[in-house]
Enzyme design. Structure first.
Site, short mmCIF file in Angstrom:
data_model
loop_
_atom_site.label_atom_id
_atom_site.label_comp_id
_atom_site.label_asym_id
_atom_site.label_seq_id
_atom_site.Cartn_x
_atom_site.Cartn_y
_atom_site.Cartn_z
CG ASP A 171 34.73 48.16 36.52
OD1 ASP A 171 33.69 47.80 35.43
OD2 ASP A 171 34.77 47.24 37.56
NE ARG A 223 32.43 44.95 36.25
CZ ARG A 223 32.37 44.28 37.38
NH1 ARG A 223 31.67 43.47 37.76
NH2 ARG A 223 33.42 44.99 38.47
CG ASP A 281 50.85 34.78 40.25
OD1 ASP A 281 50.27 33.80 39.78
OD2 ASP A 281 50.57 35.64 40.94
CG ASN A 335 42.54 46.58 38.43
OD1 ASN A 335 42.11 47.46 37.91
ND2 ASN A 335 42.98 46.51 39.61
#
Length: 412
Positions: free
Chosen positions: A295, A297, A155, A216
């Site tokens: 989370d 959602r 990355d 996340n």
């Protein structure tokens, strides 16, 4: 290597993703994809093991969908290794591994050797939630397919040429000499956004681009002419924007206070530091602020039910994101395009709307109807000076590209 089957492994702190591609010339065809989620979570909705297929015209059809609740990384990899060594998986000719950061001495994507693994292990502290798992998977894959070359894809590679003023940390030179600097993260995601835009528009892409990878783990990157010039995550993925369970940027005085408090009951320095690491990496962020979950959602549902702590967590998340967008517009001297990616960035219209609210004076204006899209879309309004888009991250495809390039270089 006309038809090269490449296996990709992408391990996180509590999950392992894997996929199989066929790399033929410039074409990248996804054949299979799977994930073990919720490793160590016990019997919960987060514990899943699934595999999808694109073989024989199957358009992402699931042929494995289980809830095995693997208690450990060992147990999770046992599920994957069994799947990889039987149909419909074919034997790979190369394996690519995502790694957040290889440390100051490993900055290039390259073939993995035992000596390279030992070198990367020296810098586990630079990505403590990821590096141990990533190295474990590398070792396991080299045992599973001992004659197949494995490659590490970083990355941090996308951020390798950050400007001096961005790269250096404001610390004494003796500590910088230990390799401490800003490495950044989510580089494979940002690299995939740049490649997507180049494929779409030929060789051109927006000169001034901001991309926000929101999942996340969350970060944002200022990109000029396809190159990273600033990014929110620093030495480790803990810094920058608030993440699911990480603090993001925080006054160092808070860390010193916490360390002193922890030291009262844990006089061993290493033990106190380990506890502090647990607090800033696994107990903070959206989870710590809401006291409920990491989370998005679930947080959105809680907000709809009137949960004020969930509202605070999301408000702080989008506020910090909005602040970073504004600051990176200043870094770039204006903005041509803003891109949202990652699980939240691609699937949560409310987060995108809240992050952009108040940025109209900087040329960012969303279309409320367009913004309801999930997946790739243009979501800016007709009169917006800045194009705002949602582009799904293609980290696995980017890894396959690097593996193919490295194999070609090796064959010369």
């Amino acid at each position: 290597m006309a038809n090269l089957p490449v296996l990709v492994l992408n391990s996180g702190s509590s999950s392992i993703k894997f996929s199989m591609y066929e790399a033929s010339g410039e074409e990248r065809i996804k054949l299979l994809e799977g994930e073990v989620e919720g490793i160590g979570a016990g019997a919960s909705d987060d514990a899943k093991f699934w595999i999808k297929s694109w073989l024989d015209g199957e358009d992402g059809k699931k042929f494995v969908d289980e809830t095995p609740s693997p208690p450990s990384l060992d147990a999770a990899f046992a599920l994957i290794s069994k799947a990889l060594t039987q149909p419909p998986f074919s034997r790979p000719m190369a394996v690519g591994h995502r790694m957040v950061c290889g440390g100051p001495t490993v900055t290039e994507n390259q073939q993995i050797t035992p000596a390279l693994i030992e070198e990367m292990e020296r810098y586990t502290a630079f990505a403590p939630l990821h590096t141990p798992n990533e190295i474990y998977i590398m070792r396991q894959m080299m045992e599973l397919f001992p004659d197949v070359p494995n490659f590490v894809c970083l990355d941090s590679w996308f951020h390798r040429d950050l400007p001096e003023a961005t790269r250096h940390l404001p610390i004494p030179a003796e500590y910088s000499a230990m390799g401490l600097r800003r490495f950044g993260a989510h580089g494979l995601s940002y690299e995939s956004i740049v490649a997507h835009l180049q494929r779409e528009d030929g060789s051109s892409l927006p000169s001034r681009l901001i991309a926000a990878h929101l999942g996340n783990g969350a970060s944002i990157c200022a990109i000029r002419d396809g190159k990273s010039v600033d990014t929110s995550m620093g030495l480790t993925p803990t810094g920058g924007i608030i993440s699911g369970s990480r603090t993001g940027d925080i006054d160092p005085g808070v860390l010193l206070f916490l360390l002193r408090e922890l030291g009262k009951s844990k006089p061993d320095t290493a033990e106190a530091a380990d506890q502090l690491e647990m607090i800033v990496n696994k107990q903070s962020g959206l989870l710590g602020l809401s006291g409920l979950t990491n989370d998005m959602r679930t947080l959105r549902k809680a907000i709809a039910e009137g949960n004020s702590a969930a509202r605070l967590a999301v408000d702080e998340f989008t506020y910090v994101l909005r602040k970073y967008i504004g600051s990176y517009i200043a870094v770039l001297g204006g903005l041509d395009m803003l891109v949202f990616t990652g699980g939240i960035g691609e699937n949560d219209p409310a987060t995108r709307a809240e992050a952009c609210a108040g940025l109209e004076s900087l040329g960012i204006l969303l279309d409320a109807e367009f913004n309801q899209a999930r997946g790739e879309a243009k979501i800016s309004a007709g009169g917006s000076a800045v194009t705002v888009r949602v582009i799904p991250a293609e980290e696995d495809r980017t890894i396959v590209n690097h593996v193919r390039r490295l194999l070609n270089e090796k064959a010369r």
